[in-house]
Design an enzyme around this catalytic site. Structure first.
Site, PDB file in Angstrom:
ATOM      1  N   GLY A   9       0.935  -1.280  -0.073  1.00 22.65           N
ATOM      2  CA  GLY A   9      -0.038   0.108   0.122  1.00 22.65           C
ATOM      3  C   GLY A   9       0.781   1.222  -0.024  1.00 22.65           C
ATOM      4  N   SER A  11       1.196   3.427  -2.244  1.00 23.34           N
ATOM      5  CA  SER A  11       0.791   4.536  -3.360  1.00 23.34           C
ATOM      6  C   SER A  11       0.480   5.850  -2.596  1.00 23.34           C
ATOM      7  CB  SER A  11      -0.353   3.960  -4.280  1.00 23.34           C
ATOM      8  OG  SER A  11      -1.395   3.894  -3.349  1.00 23.34           O
ATOM      9  N   SER A  12       0.382   5.578  -1.331  1.00 22.66           N
ATOM     10  CA  SER A  12      -0.352   6.928  -0.881  1.00 22.66           C
ATOM     11  C   SER A  12      -0.297   6.879   0.884  1.00 22.66           C
ATOM     12  CB  SER A  12      -1.866   7.407  -0.904  1.00 22.66           C
ATOM     13  OG  SER A  12      -2.531   6.039  -0.179  1.00 22.66           O
ATOM     14  N   GLY A  13      -0.360   8.036   1.600  1.00 22.81           N
ATOM     15  CA  GLY A  13      -0.327   8.268   3.057  1.00 22.81           C
ATOM     16  C   GLY A  13       0.860   7.412   3.761  1.00 22.81           C
ATOM     17  N   ASP A  54      -1.364  -6.710  -4.984  1.00 20.11           N
ATOM     18  CA  ASP A  54      -2.769  -6.605  -4.312  1.00 20.11           C
ATOM     19  C   ASP A  54      -2.763  -7.533  -3.357  1.00 20.11           C
ATOM     20  OD1 ASP A  54      -5.356  -6.689  -3.492  1.00 20.11           O
ATOM     21  OD2 ASP A  54      -5.965  -5.958  -5.661  1.00 20.11           O
ATOM     22  N   SER A 132      -1.277  -1.565  12.764  1.00 19.85           N
ATOM     23  CA  SER A 132      -2.557  -1.704  13.423  1.00 19.85           C
ATOM     24  C   SER A 132      -3.355  -0.230  13.327  1.00 19.85           C
ATOM     25  CB  SER A 132      -2.442  -2.324  14.842  1.00 19.85           C
ATOM     26  OG  SER A 132      -3.719  -2.330  15.460  1.00 19.85           O
ATOM     27  N   TYR A 146     -14.107  -2.348  10.962  1.00 20.92           N
ATOM     28  CA  TYR A 146     -12.672  -1.881  11.091  1.00 20.92           C
ATOM     29  C   TYR A 146     -12.214  -2.484  12.446  1.00 20.92           C
ATOM     30  CZ  TYR A 146      -8.612   1.321  10.580  1.00 20.92           C
ATOM     31  OH  TYR A 146      -7.618   1.562  10.698  1.00 20.92           O
ATOM     32  N   ALA A 148     -12.723  -4.565  14.312  1.00 23.84           N
ATOM     33  CA  ALA A 148     -12.760  -6.065  14.324  1.00 23.84           C
ATOM     34  C   ALA A 148     -11.375  -6.585  13.620  1.00 23.84           C
ATOM     35  CB  ALA A 148     -13.825  -6.945  13.911  1.00 23.84           C
ATOM     36  N   SER A 149     -11.219  -5.819  12.345  1.00 21.33           N
ATOM     37  CA  SER A 149      -9.965  -6.559  11.621  1.00 21.33           C
ATOM     38  C   SER A 149      -8.875  -6.034  12.310  1.00 21.33           C
ATOM     39  CB  SER A 149     -10.156  -5.499  10.139  1.00 21.33           C
ATOM     40  OG  SER A 149      -9.982  -4.361  10.321  1.00 21.33           O
ATOM     41  N   LYS A 150      -8.993  -4.772  12.845  1.00 23.67           N
ATOM     42  CA  LYS A 150      -7.426  -4.233  13.644  1.00 23.67           C
ATOM     43  C   LYS A 150      -7.273  -5.145  14.784  1.00 23.67           C
ATOM     44  CE  LYS A 150      -5.977  -1.276  10.557  1.00 23.67           C
ATOM     45  NZ  LYS A 150      -4.866  -1.835   9.639  1.00 23.67           N
ATOM     46  N   THR A 181      -4.252  11.302   5.848  1.00 23.22           N
ATOM     47  CA  THR A 181      -3.802  10.724   4.640  1.00 23.22           C
ATOM     48  C   THR A 181      -5.648  10.560   3.737  1.00 23.22           C
ATOM     49  OG1 THR A 181      -4.448   8.502   5.473  1.00 23.22           O
ATOM     50  CG2 THR A 181      -2.279   9.189   5.917  1.00 23.22           C
TER      51      THR A 181
HETATM   52  N1  LIG Z   1      -5.241   7.407   8.502  1.00 24.05           N
HETATM   53  C1  LIG Z   1      -5.321   6.964   9.668  1.00 24.05           C
HETATM   54  O1  LIG Z   1      -5.947   7.945  10.482  1.00 24.05           O
HETATM   55  C2  LIG Z   1      -5.054   5.639  10.200  1.00 24.05           C
HETATM   56  C3  LIG Z   1      -4.942   5.530  11.705  1.00 24.05           C
HETATM   57  C4  LIG Z   1      -4.654   4.113  12.008  1.00 24.05           C
HETATM   58  C5  LIG Z   1      -4.275   2.907  11.205  1.00 24.05           C
HETATM   59  N2  LIG Z   1      -4.299   3.437   9.965  1.00 24.05           N
HETATM   60  C6  LIG Z   1      -3.620   2.322   8.906  1.00 24.05           C
HETATM   61  O2  LIG Z   1      -2.706   2.851   8.453  1.00 24.05           O
HETATM   62  C7  LIG Z   1      -2.810   1.868   6.854  1.00 24.05           C
HETATM   63  C8  LIG Z   1      -2.594   2.912   5.811  1.00 24.05           C
HETATM   64  O3  LIG Z   1      -3.604   3.955   5.727  1.00 24.05           O
HETATM   65  P1  LIG Z   1      -3.409   5.340   5.177  1.00 24.05           P
HETATM   66  O4  LIG Z   1      -3.664   6.077   6.418  1.00 24.05           O
HETATM   67  O5  LIG Z   1      -1.909   5.465   4.714  1.00 24.05           O
HETATM   68  O6  LIG Z   1      -4.680   5.598   4.171  1.00 24.05           O
HETATM   69  P2  LIG Z   1      -4.274   5.805   2.535  1.00 24.05           P
HETATM   70  O7  LIG Z   1      -3.727   6.948   2.166  1.00 24.05           O
HETATM   71  O8  LIG Z   1      -5.548   5.653   2.000  1.00 24.05           O
HETATM   72  O9  LIG Z   1      -3.500   4.480   2.040  1.00 24.05           O
HETATM   73  C9  LIG Z   1      -4.183   3.259   2.008  1.00 24.05           C
HETATM   74  C10 LIG Z   1      -3.172   2.200   1.114  1.00 24.05           C
HETATM   75  O10 LIG Z   1      -3.799   0.921   1.090  1.00 24.05           O
HETATM   76  C11 LIG Z   1      -3.734   0.540  -0.121  1.00 24.05           C
HETATM   77  N3  LIG Z   1      -4.500  -0.769  -0.293  1.00 24.05           N
HETATM   78  C12 LIG Z   1      -5.767  -0.800  -0.142  1.00 24.05           C
HETATM   79  N4  LIG Z   1      -6.383  -2.040  -0.299  1.00 24.05           N
HETATM   80  C13 LIG Z   1      -5.361  -2.585  -1.027  1.00 24.05           C
HETATM   81  C14 LIG Z   1      -5.273  -3.932  -1.595  1.00 24.05           C
HETATM   82  N5  LIG Z   1      -6.268  -4.920  -1.664  1.00 24.05           N
HETATM   83  N6  LIG Z   1      -3.932  -4.412  -1.881  1.00 24.05           N
HETATM   84  C15 LIG Z   1      -2.798  -3.551  -1.653  1.00 24.05           C
HETATM   85  N7  LIG Z   1      -2.987  -2.306  -1.385  1.00 24.05           N
HETATM   86  C16 LIG Z   1      -4.403  -1.856  -0.864  1.00 24.05           C
HETATM   87  C17 LIG Z   1      -4.223   1.678  -0.876  1.00 24.05           C
HETATM   88  O11 LIG Z   1      -4.043   1.423  -2.214  1.00 24.05           O
HETATM   89  P3  LIG Z   1      -4.753   2.218  -3.560  1.00 24.05           P
HETATM   90  O12 LIG Z   1      -3.939   3.581  -3.676  1.00 24.05           O
HETATM   91  O13 LIG Z   1      -4.696   1.189  -4.567  1.00 24.05           O
HETATM   92  O14 LIG Z   1      -6.141   2.346  -3.015  1.00 24.05           O
HETATM   93  C18 LIG Z   1      -3.240   2.490  -0.283  1.00 24.05           C
HETATM   94  O15 LIG Z   1      -1.988   2.720  -0.725  1.00 24.05           O
HETATM   95  C19 LIG Z   1      -4.184   1.330   6.816  1.00 24.05           C
HETATM   96  O16 LIG Z   1      -3.785  -0.160   7.364  1.00 24.05           O
HETATM   97  C20 LIG Z   1      -5.056   1.941   7.990  1.00 24.05           C
HETATM   98  O17 LIG Z   1      -5.895   1.110   8.589  1.00 24.05           O
HETATM   99  C21 LIG Z   1      -4.514   4.636   9.410  1.00 24.05           C
END
Ligand SMILES: NC(=O)c1ccc[n+]([C@@H]2O[C@H](COP(=O)([O-])OP(=O)(O)OC[C@H]3O[C@@H](n4cnc5c(N)ncnc54)[C@H](OP(=O)(O)O)[C@@H]3O)[C@@H](O)[C@H]2O)c1
Length: 269
Positions: A9, A11-13, A54, A132, A146, A148-150, A181
């Protein structure tokens, strides 16, 4: 020889910031993502290899690991970052939405671990970092799936850490609070059912609270720093909280009879 990290993952964030940070620290980076063709800006970074992965497609996991080993010759750390949040009343979520949440956040993460573990076990070293959330420690309303998954990622990682320790493999959990993000915009999935108006008012309040929290939050760079520490600090520490706002501490130390009314007030105000 430079060390190598594979990130899902990216690609972003958080994943993208982590890829950039490791690259800046002179690691080689396998930045894996679903659509590498869309990551034009990342292509310009030297030593950062964009690879398609993926987490819901086992064959793409196998080929991404194979390509990383072929190109860089080694893997020292894996960051299981890919994931998203499904929010809304549980009753409104479809079977497909429930399954996809677990296919991505839980089974996808496990499938990546299954690919990494034999490699790390044979080389007698390696770090697995599982992203997580504070939602893996304290469940917020309208986040049942969400959370439950974490929670699953938490239990899985806690057990795995004991199991893999004798082989020189360290398992780490990163537990971010709100981080700005695409999580709150492009990636956010909402479970809605137009027949279920009964939840609407409370859910909209919660969604507003969540999305505001995400907008005012620090960016993924601070999580990338925590991931860097987890990979390189050489300790057996399991959990790394980031911007948790004291929630895990409150949950751990407050009696439930005090914590839950307080949480209700904060999350559904
Ligand atoms: N942001 C928060 O507040 C926060 C807080 C706690 C935990 N997290 C966790 O941090 C992690 C990253 O999230 P983020 O905040 O950086 O959000 P994000 O910018 O939306 O990034 C999510 C990333 O996961 C990728 N993804 C989704 N489904 C996928 C799949 N089937 N296979 C491969 N990649 C996939 C997305 O790819 P695409 O570009 O292709 O969609 C994207 O690169 C997640 O596990 C999230 O639960 C985030």
């Amino acid at each position: 020889m430079e060390k190598v990290v594979l990130i899902t993952g990216a690609s972003s964030g958080i994943g993208k910031e982590t890829a950039k940070l490791f690259q800046a620290k002179n690691w080689r980076v396998a930045a894996t993502m679903r659509s590498p063709e869309k990551a034009a800006d990342m292509k310009k970074i030297v030593d950062l290899r964009l690879i398609r992965l993926d987490v819901t497609e086992p064959e793409s996991i196998r080929s991404a690991f194979a390509e990383t080993l072929e190109h860089f010759g080694r893997i020292d750390a894996v960051v299981n970052n890919a994931g998203y949040g499904l929010l809304g009343p549980f009753e409104a979520a479809s079977d497909e939405q429930i399954r996809r949440q677990f296919e991505t956040n839980v089974f996808g993460l496990m499938a990546v671990c299954r690919e990494a573990i034999p490699i790390f076990r044979k080389q007698k070293r390696g770090v697995i970092v599982n992203i997580s959330s504070i939602s893996g420690l304290a469940a917020l309303p309208f986040s049942s799936l969400y959370a439950a998954s974490k929670f699953a990622v938490e239990g899985f990682s806690e057990s795995l850490a004991y199991e893999l320790e004798p082989f020189g493999i360290r398992v780490k959990l990163i537990e971010p609070g709100p981080i700005k993000t695409d999580f709150y915009t492009r990636s956010e999935e909402i479970a809605r059912d137009e027949n279920l108006h009964v939840y609407e008012e409370r859910f909209e309040k919660f969604l507003d609270f969540m999305n505001k929290g995400g907008t005012d939050a620090p960016d993924g760079g601070i999580v990338a720093e925590a991931i860097w520490n987890a990979v390189t600090d050489g300790t057996k520490k399991l959990r790394y909280g980031v911007n948790t706002k004291g929630l895990p501490m409150l949950k751990r130390w407050m009696p439930e009879s005090v914590f839950r009314p307080l949480a209700r007030k904060i999350f559904l105000k």
